[in-house]
Design a protein around this motif. Structure first.
Motif, mmCIF file in Angstrom:
data_model
loop_
_atom_site.group_PDB
_atom_site.id
_atom_site.type_symbol
_atom_site.label_atom_id
_atom_site.label_comp_id
_atom_site.label_asym_id
_atom_site.label_seq_id
_atom_site.Cartn_x
_atom_site.Cartn_y
_atom_site.Cartn_z
ATOM 1 N N ALA A 174 -5.477 0.007 -4.549
ATOM 2 C CA ALA A 174 -4.747 0.698 -3.255
ATOM 3 C C ALA A 174 -3.330 0.138 -3.354
ATOM 4 O O ALA A 174 -2.421 0.517 -2.601
ATOM 5 C CB ALA A 174 -5.326 0.461 -1.961
ATOM 6 N N GLY A 224 -1.219 4.597 -1.117
ATOM 7 C CA GLY A 224 -2.046 3.573 -1.703
ATOM 8 C C GLY A 224 -3.621 3.911 -1.165
ATOM 9 O O GLY A 224 -4.672 3.548 -1.574
ATOM 10 N N CYS A 282 2.437 -7.644 -2.861
ATOM 11 C CA CYS A 282 1.528 -7.325 -3.637
ATOM 12 C C CYS A 282 0.333 -8.899 -3.672
ATOM 13 O O CYS A 282 -0.987 -8.662 -3.592
ATOM 14 C CB CYS A 282 1.531 -7.128 -4.992
ATOM 15 S SG CYS A 282 2.359 -5.564 -5.176
ATOM 16 N N VAL A 332 0.188 0.044 -4.643
ATOM 17 C CA VAL A 332 0.733 0.951 -5.383
ATOM 18 C C VAL A 332 2.353 0.537 -5.358
ATOM 19 O O VAL A 332 3.147 1.322 -5.966
ATOM 20 C CB VAL A 332 0.720 2.283 -4.962
ATOM 21 C CG1 VAL A 332 -0.929 2.717 -5.029
ATOM 22 C CG2 VAL A 332 0.970 2.576 -3.530
ATOM 23 N N PRO A 336 -4.897 6.921 -6.376
ATOM 24 C CA PRO A 336 -3.876 6.310 -5.469
ATOM 25 C C PRO A 336 -2.692 5.549 -6.278
ATOM 26 O O PRO A 336 -1.446 5.842 -5.781
ATOM 27 C CB PRO A 336 -4.519 4.968 -4.716
ATOM 28 C CG PRO A 336 -5.592 4.860 -5.575
ATOM 29 C CD PRO A 336 -6.125 6.122 -6.212
ATOM 30 N N GLY A 337 -2.873 5.163 -7.417
ATOM 31 C CA GLY A 337 -1.613 5.071 -8.316
ATOM 32 C C GLY A 337 -0.851 5.949 -8.586
ATOM 33 O O GLY A 337 0.457 5.970 -8.710
ATOM 34 N N LEU A 378 0.791 -1.322 0.093
ATOM 35 C CA LEU A 378 0.046 -0.139 -0.114
ATOM 36 C C LEU A 378 0.852 1.251 0.005
ATOM 37 O O LEU A 378 0.323 2.669 0.258
ATOM 38 C CB LEU A 378 -1.009 -0.086 1.298
ATOM 39 C CG LEU A 378 -1.903 -1.259 1.007
ATOM 40 C CD1 LEU A 378 -2.895 -1.080 2.364
ATOM 41 C CD2 LEU A 378 -3.019 -1.065 -0.083
ATOM 42 N N GLY A 388 1.142 6.984 -5.305
ATOM 43 C CA GLY A 388 1.984 6.020 -5.248
ATOM 44 C C GLY A 388 3.402 6.422 -6.106
ATOM 45 O O GLY A 388 4.354 6.443 -5.828
#
Length: 174
Positions: A97, A34, A83, A99, A40-41, A29, A44
């Motif tokens: 979320a 994230g 991830c 990232v 959020p991308g 995250l 990040g």
């Protein structure tokens, strides 16, 4: 539901409490980036850009190619696991979320791009365009690999596209 965001279990809404439950969640995250309610991308990616430049200024020899490529390679491999664990925990493998994939991919762009702020800005913008647009084979990677590897790999291909465009721009302006 899209097969890209394959449901693994009941979806969980990411939160600070979720992030702090497991070190993999904290990493995936993006140390909280994230959790941004908006883009959020992109948040990040901006954190990755900041981290890259802080490390480049503060850590001697960080920009030496063997060191930088080792950091990116290890971060990619750790990211595959983080991830995957976090996607399982959230119930959606490539949840928005998550990232860490953007962070590591932007490090690759910044490591290979020509030096200078204008090149870095162009690299960030191009990476986000390709990460959002997902031209072939990026979309196919997401569909084929529904795990941490797929989450990480599609962003690395977006980074490669960004680097290709930067190389073309550089050759035309040199």
């Amino acid at each position: 539901m899209s097969s890209v965001n394959q449901t693994i279990a009941s979806p969980v809404r990411p939160s600070g409490a979720f992030m702090l439950r497991h070190p993999a969640h904290l990493l995936a995250l993006g140390f909280g980036s994230g959790l941004s309610p908006v883009a959020p991308g992109t948040v990040g990616t901006l954190l990755g850009w900041l981290m890259f430049n802080v490390l480049a200024l503060r850590v001697p020899h960080f920009l030496a190619p063997p060191v930088l490529l080792t950091v990116i390679g290890v971060s990619f491999l750790v990211g595959v696991v983080a991830c995957h664990v976090t996607g399982r925990g959230l119930g959606v493998q490539d949840h928005g979320a998550i990232v860490w994939d953007e962070i590591v991919a932007i490090w690759l762009v910044l490591a290979v791009a020509p030096t200078g702020w204008s090149w870095q800005c162009a690299g960030v913008v191009l990476f986000r365009v390709f990460d959002i647009w997902k031209p072939a084979p990026i979309g196919r990677l997401e569909l084929r690999f529904k795990n941490g590897f797929g989450t990480m790999a599609d962003d690395m291909v977006a980074a490669a596209y960004a680097l290709l465009v930067l190389a073309i721009i550089r050759s035309l302006t040199a």
